[in-house]
Motif scaffolding. Structure first.
Motif, PDB file in Angstrom:
ATOM      1  N   ALA A 199      -0.162  28.945 -14.006  1.00 40.16           N
ATOM      2  CA  ALA A 199       1.010  28.833 -13.135  1.00 40.16           C
ATOM      3  C   ALA A 199       1.492  27.388 -13.011  1.00 40.16           C
TER       4      ALA A 199
ATOM      5  N   GLY B 248      -5.107  32.589 -14.434  1.00 40.58           N
ATOM      6  CA  GLY B 248      -3.747  32.733 -13.939  1.00 40.58           C
ATOM      7  C   GLY B 248      -3.247  31.578 -13.089  1.00 40.58           C
ATOM      8  N   PRO B 249      -3.988  31.145 -12.064  1.00 39.71           N
ATOM      9  CA  PRO B 249      -3.497  30.028 -11.247  1.00 39.71           C
ATOM     10  C   PRO B 249      -3.302  28.743 -12.035  1.00 39.71           C
TER      11      PRO B 249
ATOM     12  N   LEU C 139      -8.173  35.820 -12.313  1.00 39.70           N
ATOM     13  CA  LEU C 139      -8.321  35.008 -11.106  1.00 39.70           C
ATOM     14  C   LEU C 139      -8.547  33.542 -11.437  1.00 39.70           C
TER      15      LEU C 139
ATOM     16  N   TRP D 293      -2.089  37.161 -10.112  1.00 41.26           N
ATOM     17  CA  TRP D 293      -2.219  35.870 -10.800  1.00 41.26           C
ATOM     18  C   TRP D 293      -2.003  36.018 -12.303  1.00 41.26           C
TER      19      TRP D 293
ATOM     20  N   GLY E 204      -6.732  40.442  -9.362  1.00 37.15           N
ATOM     21  CA  GLY E 204      -6.256  39.458 -10.315  1.00 37.15           C
ATOM     22  C   GLY E 204      -4.882  39.730 -10.895  1.00 37.15           C
TER      23      GLY E 204
ATOM     24  N   ALA F 236       1.722  35.822 -12.381  1.00 39.01           N
ATOM     25  CA  ALA F 236       2.196  34.474 -12.059  1.00 39.01           C
ATOM     26  C   ALA F 236       2.008  33.536 -13.245  1.00 39.01           C
ATOM     27  N   GLY F 237       0.840  33.616 -13.904  1.00 34.55           N
ATOM     28  CA  GLY F 237       0.608  32.785 -15.074  1.00 34.55           C
ATOM     29  C   GLY F 237       1.543  33.125 -16.208  1.00 34.55           C
TER      30      GLY F 237
ATOM     31  N   LEU G 208     -10.183  26.683  -7.251  1.00 37.34           N
ATOM     32  CA  LEU G 208     -10.813  27.854  -7.855  1.00 37.34           C
ATOM     33  C   LEU G 208     -12.330  27.785  -7.758  1.00 37.34           C
TER      34      LEU G 208
ATOM     35  N   THR H   5     -13.561  33.287  -6.102  1.00 33.13           N
ATOM     36  CA  THR H   5     -13.950  32.802  -7.424  1.00 33.13           C
ATOM     37  C   THR H   5     -15.274  32.052  -7.398  1.00 33.13           C
TER      38      THR H   5
END
Length: 449
Positions: free
Chosen positions: A438, A434-435, A431, A380, A377, A383-384, A117, A123
């Motif tokens: 995940a 979220g990752p 952004l 993500w 975003g 996904a999160g 990130l 980002t």
């Protein structure tokens, strides 16, 4: 028996108690090692971005929607401000990694994500850009990390004990809400919604959360009362005008309002209504001076529209808020695509080859096929949330879902209410958060405390 009152710790020999204290000390040091290492590594990468973008990668928006951020920019200049942003985001990444570790996410899963990130152009360049979206993204990292750590303490039964660690978490949450409140009306709304979610999900610290959030949200109000030169009108008149443009496009047979035609010709209103993704579809072509003079008439026309046709106002807000909810950009209108601002003309960098490499990598990843993956975003955010749902189902911890998603959900709701365009920076919170959320999907069994 009198010996029944003797505790287990008092009955143990001194050498056993000393070994237990040493084990606890080593455990505490090992817990600190991961977040400090992640924060330091992310800071090193972000310093490269800062050197490549100096004084800033993209310029601050000139709409006056964040007067306190603009005041900070005037006070400390662009270079030191963006450097401070790198420190805040690096700390926030390490802090969130530490919070996820309390739920069993191993460093070998979360640390590479945090480093990516910091390194990836969407980002990395965001952090060294000027604009209120950057402190909002840093605040989302802090708020999510603080909420998760407080939830972990609640699960361990230590929420009522307090202690330095809990005071740090409450201070981080206060700083996050304060950052959001200082960025403008949208940020204050984000902080309010996120706090309400956390208050509902964390009953053991409910009173303290509410008090700290109230104090943080009161700071910009106090500054305004003390005479801070804030733009009291904000960008409401542009949002309302864009709502009216879409309403006129929906009902072209409606009689023209002389107060509106004074701002722009009817054909401009019609074109702006057909391209409802951004307020710029109208404001780029209207008479700004006449708009300021006719702000009261514009507000009256909008209130009438809200009273008679609230569905059209909602339609306009959802159209501009598409960035918050849709992983794919719209297909109609010149403003429907995801907006990725160009490099500012003043961005020269401290070393020309480094600046050229950063600009080239950012341009490379702006390929339209990568838009849904790297620049919007919403993907993500989902996904999160999906990873949090999976973890909550596996470990019977339903409170994790609202706590983990509070900052991102609040950002999405605030954008739905007040988005002016499809600028990807507005979803910086998703952004960045979220990752990392995940990585909860990698936890199958809960790590022992």
């Amino acid at each position: 028996m009198s010996t029944g009152t003797t505790t287990l710790g008092e009955a143990r020999p001194e050498w056993a108690q000393r070994q237990e204290r040493e084990r606890r000390h080593r455990r505490a040091k090992s817990r600190l090692r991961l977040p400090f290492a992640v924060a330091a590594a992310c800071q090193a990468v972000l310093l490269l971005w800062w050197a490549a973008a100096y004084p800033a990668f993209t310029a601050a928006p000139p709409d006056g929607s964040a007067p306190l951020y603009a005041a900070a920019l005037r006070a400390v200049h662009a270079g030191p401000l963006t450097l401070g942003q790198t420190v805040a985001v690096a700390f926030g990444l390490g802090y969130l990694v530490a919070a996820l570790a309390r739920f069993g996410v191993r460093g070998r899963h979360s640390a590479p994500v945090a480093l990516a990130l910091a390194a990836l152009p969407p980002t990395g360049s965001l952090v060294v850009s000027l604009g209120p979206a950057v402190p909002c993204a840093a605040a989302a990292l802090l708020l999510t990390g603080a909420g998760l750590r407080l939830l972990a303490r609640h699960g361990e039964g230590t929420a009522r004990r307090g202690g330095p660690a809990q005071r740090l978490d409450l201070a981080a949450l206060f700083a996050a809400v304060l950052l959001l409140a200082l960025t403008g009306t949208r940020g204050a709304g984000t902080g309010l919604v996120a706090t309400l979610v956390l208050v509902a999900a964390l009953p053991r610290v409910r009173a303290r959360l509410a008090l700290l959030a109230a104090l943080a949200l009161a700071v910009p109000i106090a500054l305004a009362l003390l005479g801070h030169p804030a733009d009291r009108g904000g960008s409401l008149h542009t949002l309302r005008a864009a709502d009216l443009a879409l309403a006129r496009h929906t009902d072209p047979a409606a009689p023209a309002d002389p107060a509106l035609t004074a701002l722009a010709p009817p054909e401009v209103w019609a074109a702006a209504g057909a391209d409802c993704s951004a307020t710029a579809a109208l404001t780029d072509r209207w008479n700004a001076t006449a708009a300021r003079r006719g702000a009261d008439q514009l507000a009256a026309a909008w209130r009438k529209l809200l009273r008679d046709h609230p569905d059209r106002v909602l339609d306009a807000r959802l159209c501009r808020g598409r960035l918050a909810w849709s992983a794919w950009a719209g297909g109609s209108g010149p403003h429907a695509a995801t907006l990725v601002p160009d490099t500012a003309g003043s961005s020269r960098g401290l070393w020309r080859p480094l600046h050229a490499a950063a600009d080239w990598s950012r341009t490379l990843l702006r390929a339209p096929q990568l838009d849904w993956l790297l620049w919007r975003g919403a993907l993500w955010a989902y996904a999160g949330l999906a990873a949090a749902l999976l973890y909550a189902w596996r470990h019977r911890l339903p409170a994790l879902v609202p706590v983990a998603g509070a900052a991102v959900l609040a950002t999405q709701l605030a954008l739905t209410a007040s988005a002016a365009d499809q600028d990807y920076r507005s979803m910086g919170a998703a952004l960045l958060v979220g990752p990392l959320l995940a990585t909860l999907a990698t936890v199958r069994t809960r790590r022992a405390a």
